[in-house]
Design an enzyme around this catalytic site. Structure first.
Site, PDB file in Angstrom:
ATOM      1  N   ASN A 136       5.447  -9.645   5.187  1.00 51.66           N
ATOM      2  CA  ASN A 136       5.073  -8.480   5.980  1.00 51.66           C
ATOM      3  C   ASN A 136       6.320  -7.624   6.178  1.00 51.66           C
ATOM      4  O   ASN A 136       7.284  -8.053   6.804  1.00 51.66           O
ATOM      5  CB  ASN A 136       4.488  -8.932   7.325  1.00 51.66           C
ATOM      6  CG  ASN A 136       3.825  -7.798   8.074  1.00 51.66           C
ATOM      7  OD1 ASN A 136       4.488  -6.871   8.490  1.00 51.66           O
ATOM      8  ND2 ASN A 136       2.528  -7.890   8.258  1.00 51.66           N
ATOM      9  N   GLU A 178       2.232  -5.365   2.991  1.00 51.28           N
ATOM     10  CA  GLU A 178       2.334  -6.792   2.692  1.00 51.28           C
ATOM     11  C   GLU A 178       2.553  -6.991   1.193  1.00 51.28           C
ATOM     12  O   GLU A 178       1.836  -6.423   0.372  1.00 51.28           O
ATOM     13  CB  GLU A 178       1.070  -7.522   3.127  1.00 51.28           C
ATOM     14  CG  GLU A 178       0.811  -7.437   4.628  1.00 51.28           C
ATOM     15  CD  GLU A 178      -0.491  -8.102   5.029  1.00 51.28           C
ATOM     16  OE1 GLU A 178      -0.462  -9.280   5.419  1.00 51.28           O
ATOM     17  OE2 GLU A 178      -1.534  -7.435   4.916  1.00 51.28           O
TER      18      GLU A 178
END
Length: 339
Positions: free
Chosen positions: A226, A279
């Site tokens: 992330n 992501e």
């Protein structure tokens, strides 16, 4: 590369390239080249270049090769609103360093600077502050209060102080009258990544730190990093991208080749996400990434964001995305880099 915003620490004399340079696209590169060491081999934007000393001006240039830009962006000063940038400052610094720029001067854009007449700008900034010996600007450069100064005004005023001014002509653009940051933003918004990369002269990049996420990808069998980006970073169209990831070597202390990956940008509608996330799933990596600063190069736009009826359908699509990304990136290995 020496970086300063204070006249007390600027390295002088200087050979100056003036502008905002958001994105540092191919047009910007043409403006900066005249102030670089002419003996330096042209530096590809995807390779590390430079090698200047911080105490000695480059041979062949009568002054330190210096990019002068404004902080904050003038539009932020006049509108009071944060401007989304193609290259936030940390990215711009890295790109300029790799391009071979010796010094970056960040002029604080405030009421005093905005109120200078064209003549005062030349006298106070170029002559007194920077001790410029030559200046390079784009053909459409404007300066001074209310942007009243033209390139010809710059040339005329600067000549009184023996400053040589080079006006770089319009760089050809197949998608408009000129290459601009606005056209690149428009291309990224519409998902025309190849067009944007062609105008940039390199892949559009995201630079950020890996932080803890909801770990949904791990439960689906596709662990993701992330990425926390600067809030002012301009995001391209939501969707899935084939990417190359660098920055892994910092933690492991050895050379690590760019890693193939697939990246999702968006709000994850299948799991009722609210805020956009970035992501990245590395196709051939299982090491720890938390806390690392990664650079993600967007090489191909695979598909727009979509909502799936179930997690199983989402998982199956992610597998297809990974296969597609690997095929796409491996095919591009044999293609020449953008010039």
């Amino acid at each position: 590369m020496w970086i300063t915003s204070s006249k007390d620490t600027v390295l002088t004399p200087t050979a100056v390239a003036l502008g905002n340079f958001d994105g540092f696209h191919r047009g910007h590169q043409q403006v900066v080249r005249p102030i670089l060491n002419p003996n330096q081999v042209a530096v590809d934007s995807q390779k590390v270049g430079g090698g200047y000393s911080e105490t000695t001006p480059p041979f062949g240039i009568s002054g330190y090769g210096t990019v002068v830009t404004f902080n904050p962006h003038p539009q932020e000063f006049f509108t009071g609103q944060t401007k989304k940038l193609l290259t936030p400052l940390p990215e711009k610094i890295e790109i300029l360093r790799r391009f071979g720029v010796q010094q970056l001067v960040l002029l604080p854009f405030d009421k005093d600077l905005a109120s200078l007449t064209p003549t005062q700008f030349v006298e106070q900034i170029l002559v007194e502050y920077l001790q410029a010996t030559r200046v390079s600007v784009g053909f459409d450069f404007r300066f001074g209060r209310h942007r009243m100064g033209s390139t010809e005004d710059l040339k005329a005023i600067a000549s009184q102080y023996g400053i040589d001014v080079e006006i770089v002509s319009r760089f050809p653009c197949p998608y408009g009258d000129r290459i601009s940051s606005s056209i690149i933003r428009e291309s990224l918004t519409e998902g025309h990544l190849n067009r944007a990369n062609q105008l940039l002269g390199r892949a559009y990049t995201l630079l950020g730190e890996v932080v803890q996420g909801q770990q949904l990808g791990r439960t689906l069998g596709f662990p993701t990093a992330n990425l926390q980006l600067p809030p002012e970073k301009f995001l391209p169209r939501y969707g899935v991208y084939a990417v190359l990831v660098t920055g892994l070597a910092a933690r492991y202390g050895k050379t690590i080749a760019p890693q193939l990956g697939v990246m999702n940008i968006g709000c994850r509608p299948t799991v009722a996400g609210d805020n956009p996330t970035v992501e990245v799933h590395l196709l051939d990596w299982d090491g720890d990434l938390y806390g690392q600063s990664l650079t993600v190069s967007l090489e191909g736009f695979l598909r727009p964001e979509q909502k799936f009826a179930s997690l199983e359908q989402l998982k199956a699509q992610i597998q297809r995305d990974c296969t597609h990304a690997r095929t796409y990136l491996q095919a591009r290995k044999n293609l020449p880099l953008l010039d």
